[in-house]
Scaffold this motif. Structure first.
Motif: not given
Length: 468
Positions: A151-153, A156, A353-355, A358
Motif C-alpha cells: 500500500t506504500r506504493g 516498495s 495517495k501512493n497510486e 489500497e
C-alpha cells in the motif's frame, strides 16, 4: 497508472510469483506416483513445455490488451463479461487468495524449523478439529505486513520483489551446484535405472503403502502421470500475475510478453535442475518417503550435513516471502479492474495517495487471512488445480478464436510458431484434465463447482442490467 515497472522488474515478478514452496515439496508425491527418476524428469519437462507454450500464447493477448487486469481482461474482451467474472470470482475466492494463504503457511511451517517452540506451543484456540495455532498467526502477520508494504506504493513492492527473488535464484543456483559437488555417493545412475514406470500399492483410503514398488503400464501409467502433474503444475502457476499489472509496466506491449517467456523458461530450467539434485542426493525411497514430503530438507541433509535443515528452512522462508509479495502486488490489480467494470466492491476502484489500489489490497489480504484460519485452503488448492489449467486453456484458445474472428486486428506481437504453440498447450492441457476427470476426480469437480457458484453471484450483480 504510472509506468514504474521495467522489464527486469516484470521478469522478477514472474519468477518470484512462480517459485514458492512447491518445488521443495511436490517431488515426493510425484515419485510415489511414478516410481522412476526418468519419469520424474519427463513429467517436469512436459510441464515446462506446457508452461512456456502458454506464456508464448499469452504474449499475443498481452500485446493486444496492454492494460491492468491481465487474464481477467483477456477473457472478458474475448468471451464476454460472464466468463471474465467467473475467472475473477475463482481468483478472489481461492486461486489467488488460497495460494497466498498456502505460501504464507509454508513460510510459517519452515520458520518453525528454526524456532521449534512454534511447533510445540499449544493452540491459541481449539474447538473440535478447528484450531488456531501460532504458525497460522505468523502466516497472517506475513500477509498483512506484505499487504501494508504494497500500500506504500508500487516501488516498495518492486524493491522487495527484486531483492527476495534475486536472493532465492542465487540460493537455488548454489543448491544446484553444491548438490553435485558435495554429495559423497551419487544416486543419479540408480534413479535413472528405474526407467520402467511403477508405483506403490495403496490402502483402501488411497494412501500409499511402503511395501515395495509394482510395475504398471497402460492407462494406469497415464493416470499416474496425471496425478504427478498436479504437483508440477501447481508449482509452475502464477506466472500470469505479471499480466495483472500491465498498466504499470513500461512499454507493456513489448515487456509483458518478454517477461513471461524469459521468466517461465528460466524457472522451468531451475526446477528441472533442482530435481536432478534430488535424484543425485537421494535414492528413490528417500524421495518418495521424505519426512512430511520435505524432499529438499532430506536432500540438503545429504549435501550439507546437519546444517542442511537450517539452510533449506532459510531458503524456503526467503522463497515464500518473495513469492507472496508478488502474488499480493499483482492480484489486487485484477480486483480493482473488476470493480471498475461493476463486477466487484465499488470501494476497490480507488487508488490511494501512493497510486496503488489500497482497498483492493486489504480486501485480498483479509480474505487470504481468513483462509489461513480456516485450515481448508490446502484442500481448496488441490481442488482448484484442474480449474486453473481449464482457465489457461480457455485463454490460450482465445488466441486462436481471435485470429479467426478478428484477423484484421493489429497484433504488435504474434504467437511464435502459431498455431503449433497454442495447440501444444491445448493438447497437453486437455490430456491432463481428461485423465484427472477419469482417475483423480477429487481434484476436479469440487473446484469446478466452486467456480460455477459464481454464476448466481454474476446474475445477482447484473440483475438490473442487460445480461450478456
Amino acid at each position: 497508472m504510472q509506468k514504474k515497472l521495467k522489464l527486469w522488474d516484470a521478469i522478477m515478478l514472474v519468477m518470484g510469483s512462480m517459485i514458492g514452496s512447491g518445488i521443495f515439496i511436490v517431488s515426493a508425491d510425484m515419485m510415489r506416483n511414478l516410481g522412476s527418476g526418468f519419469w520424474l524428469i519427463v513429467v517436469w519437462v512436459i510441464t515446462g513445455i506446457m508452461t512456456v507454450a502458454a506464456a508464448i500464447s499469452y504474449g499475443e493477448l498481452s500485446a493486444l490488451f496492454p492494460k491492468a487486469g491481465g487474464q481477467y481482461t483477456y477473457l472478458k474482451e474475448i468471451f464476454g463479461k460472464r466468463m471474465g467474472f467467473l475467472y475473477g470470482w475463482g481468483l478472489f475466492t481461492v486461486i489467488q487468495t488460497g495460494t497466498i494463504a498456502a505460501v504464507a503457511m509454508a513460510f510459517g511451517k519452515f520458520t518453525a524449523y528454526l524456532i521449534p517452540s512454534l511447533n510445540d506451543a499449544a493452540p491459541i484456540f481449539q474447538s473440535g478439529e478447528f484450531k488456531i495455532t501460532w504458525i497460522q498467526i505468523l502466516a497472517i502477520a506475513v500477509i498483512l505486513l506484505l499487504t501494508y508494504i504494497n500500500t506504500r506504493g508500487v516501488e516498495s513492492g518492486k524493491f522487495l520483489q527484486n531483492i527476495f527473488t534475486g536472493s532465492k535464484i542465487i540460493a537455488l543456483l548454489g543448491l544446484i551446484a553444491l548438490g553435485f559437488i558435495l554429495v559423497n555417493a551419487s544416486h543419479l545412475a540408480e534413479s535413472f535405472s528405474f526407467g520402467s514406470f511403477s508405483n506403490l500399492k495403496k490402502n483402501i483410503d488411497g494412501s500409499f503403502l511402503k511395501e515395495g514398488w509394482q510395475p504398471i503400464g497402460g492407462m494406469t501409467l497415464l493416470g499416474g502421470i496425471a496425478a504427478a502433474m498436479v504437483g508440477s503444475v501447481f508449482s509452475s502457476v502464477a506466472w500470469e500475475s505479471v499480466t495483472f499489472v500491465s498498466g504499470e509496466i513500461d512499454n507493456p506491449k513489448r515487456n509483458v510478453v518478454k517477461s513471461m517467456i524469459y521468466g517461465t523458461s528460466a524457472v522451468m530450467i531451475l526446477y528441472i535442475a533442482v530435481n536432478f539434485v534430488y535424484l543425485n542426493a537421494l535414492d528413490r525411497d528417500g524421495i518418495a518417503f521424505a519426512a512430511n514430503d520435505r524432499v529438499a530438507v532430506a536432500a540438503s541433509q545429504n549435501i550439507f550435513g546437519s546444517a542442511g535443515t537450517i539452510i533449506i528452512a532459510l531458503l524456503v522462508m526467503i522463497s515464500t516471502f518473495g513469492c507472496n509479495n508478488g502474488l499480493i502486488l499483482a492480484g489486487a490489480r485484477v480486483f480493482q479492474t473488476m470493480a471498475k467494470d461493476g463486477m466487484f466492491f465499488k470501494s476497490a476502484v480507488k487508488n490511494n495517495k501512493n497510486e496503488v489500489p489500497e482497498n483492493a489490497l486489504w480486501m485480498q489480504g483479509v480474505w487470504a487471512s481468513i483462509l489461513c484460519l480456516s485450515g481448508q485452503y490446502g484442500n481448496l488448492l488441490d481442488m482448484i488445480s484442474f480449474v486453473i489449467v481449464l482457465f489457461y486453456m480457455i485463454t490460450v484458445f482465445g488466441v486462436i478464436y481471435l485470429r479467426i474472428k478478428q484477423p484484421e486486428l493489429e497484433r504488435p506481437y504474434k504467437t511464435w510458431l502459431y498455431p503449433v504453440t497454442p495447440v501444444i498447450y491445448l493438447l497437453i492441457g486437455a490430456c491432463f484434465c481428461i485423465l484427472l476427470l477419469i482417475y483423480k476426480q477429487q481434484y476436479t469437480w469440487p473446484g469446478f463447482v466452486l467456480v460455477l457458484l459464481g454464476l448466481p453471484v454474476y446474475y445477482f450483480i447484473n440483475r438490473k442490467k442487460t445480461v450478456e
